[in-house]
Scaffold this active site. Structure first.
Site: not given
Ligand code: NAI
Ligand code: PHE
Length: 362
Positions: A91, A275
């Site tokens: 990471k 995560n």
């Molecule tokens: P993003 O940044 O697009 O969305 C996160 C959302 O949460 C935003 O709309 C933000 O305003 C909101 N937020 C922040 N603080 C908040 C709170 N206190 N209460 C309610 N809402 C809040 O991020 P994304 O890509 O949707 O990822 C979401 C989670 O999933 C993260 O923890 C990320 O690490 C995890 N994740 C994402 C992956 C991906 O492919 N994008 C893969 C695996 C895990």
């Molecule tokens: N950040 C995302 C995750 O936690 C997507 C990701 C996967 C990015 C693998 C890079 C490599 O799963």
């Protein structure tokens, strides 16, 4: 090991942090123009080159950034093993003084990050994570090829978020089945915390299957659109943990559940994309189990993004193969739940044992 996502614990000191971690290497550098510490933590290359996203975030100090990168890299090792992907866990953290850097400063910081990736020569591949997107991966790809998730125009597979949402959706169905004997969403109340890149498509899938969906986000526009379009219920961010529901799906930041929160939760299942949602992953998982709350381990249920990126970009999978593997997350969770019951351990422990067996070649 204690893992608290930098939320509640005082640092042990950098040397002790790295010693207790047990990973392979930590690269720490400093970007003078933006005043940012930059960390690349490689936890394991046992199954292949390490992979994991680049998180851009503000931290109290460099030590907190190192701890977060190390903990998240360890979770990536488990995620790759659980998803049977031939990659290890790593990471990156860009610990910026403010997340709204001017565009040119952000670009130069990403180029600095790219030089570090190039220096590692492919031992670690990055991708999007919190506060970084395909557009940022396009910038990194101007200087190195070791970045997944760039746009199609830049030769990448695009955003991993939609497939992450599909995996979480399947994981919710598997969790409902294990809890109520029926995976159906119709009539179930599901609370989605965070309606961003993953949360938004997840809300739409749940709604389409007849769930009664409750949403929350600190950015009001994100919930307003869903409210107008789908007529979902909206709760304030401060009310999330106390809201009654069948499934609580954390899809925002990590560290949302700690020891003091567990007795106040009013859900039957915790299953979302975030995560490291537990501040103390073993202790809180035990506490959830003791309160009769089923926990879908993060590194299993949110593996859809990793499957998307690695399936498309290193394994040469077709869209159908990627989709089949993402949908398989439901089956992996069923296996985790069966093992947890059989061994009398928490679902976190059962999932870690499954990942450990795969790491050992099982
Ligand atoms: P993003 O940044 O697009 O969305 C996160 C959302 O949460 C935003 O709309 C933000 O305003 C909101 N937020 C922040 N603080 C908040 C709170 N206190 N209460 C309610 N809402 C809040 O991020 P994304 O890509 O949707 O990822 C979401 C989670 O999933 C993260 O923890 C990320 O690490 C995890 N994740 C994402 C992956 C991906 O492919 N994008 C893969 C695996 C895990
Ligand atoms: N950040 C995302 C995750 O936690 C997507 C990701 C996967 C990015 C693998 C890079 C490599 O799963």
């Amino acid at each position: 090991m204690i893992r608290d996502n930098g939320v509640a614990r005082k640092g042990l000191g950098m040397d002790a942090e790295i010693r207790r971690w047990g990973g392979e290497s930590v690269l720490l550098s400093y970007d003078d123009p933006t005043g940012s510490f930059m960390v690349i933590a490689i936890h394991s290359t046992r199954l292949g080159p390490a992979a994991g996203g680049t998180r851009l975030k503000t931290y109290p100090g460099a030590e907190d950034a190192v701890r977060d990168a190390c903990d998240l890299a360890e979770a990536m090792t488990l995620k790759m093993a659980a998803a049977r992907l031939p990659m290890g866990g790593g990471k990156s953290v860009l610990a910026v003084p403010r997340t709204d850097l001017p565009p040119e400063a952000r670009r130069l910081l990403l180029h600095h990050h790219a030089r570090n990736l190039e220096m590692l020569g492919g031992r670690y591949w990055t991708g999007p994570d919190m506060n970084t997107s395909s557009a940022d991966m396009d910038v990194i790809r101007e200087r190195t090829r070791y970045a997944f998730g760039a746009s199609a125009a830049a030769g990448g597979s695009g955003s991993s978020a939609p497939d992450t949402a599909v995996g979480v959706f399947e994981g919710i169905r598997a969790s409902l089945e294990a809890t109520y004997g029926d995976p159906k969403l119709a009539g179930r109340r599901v609370l989605v915390q965070g309606c961003g890149a993953v949360g938004d498509p997840l809300v739409r899938m749940l709604h389409a299957e007849g769930a009664s969906v409750v949403v929350s986000d600190v950015v009001f526009d994100r919930v307003e659109g869903l409210y107008d379009e789908l007529d979902v219920e909206v709760v304030a961010p401060s009310s999330v943990l106390a809201t009654e529901c069948d499934v609580y799906a954390p899809c925002a930041m990590g560290g949302v559940i700690g020891a003091a929160d567990v007795p106040h939760l009013r859900c039957a299942i915790v299953a979302g994309a975030a995560n490291n949602p537990l501040r103390d992953r073993h202790g809180d998982a035990d506490r959830l189990a003791a309160h009769g709350i089923r926990y879908a381990p993060d590194f299993v249920i949110n593996g859809g993004g990793a499957i998307h990126l690695i399936g498309h970009e290193t394994l040469g999978w077709t869209r159908a193969q990627v989709e089949q593997a993402v949908r398989g997350i439901g089956d992996t969770l069923r296996e985790v739940y069966a093992r947890a019951d059989a061994d009398g351990v928490s679902t976190e422990e059962a999932a870690e044992r499954l990942a450990a067996a795969r790491l050992a070649g099982g």
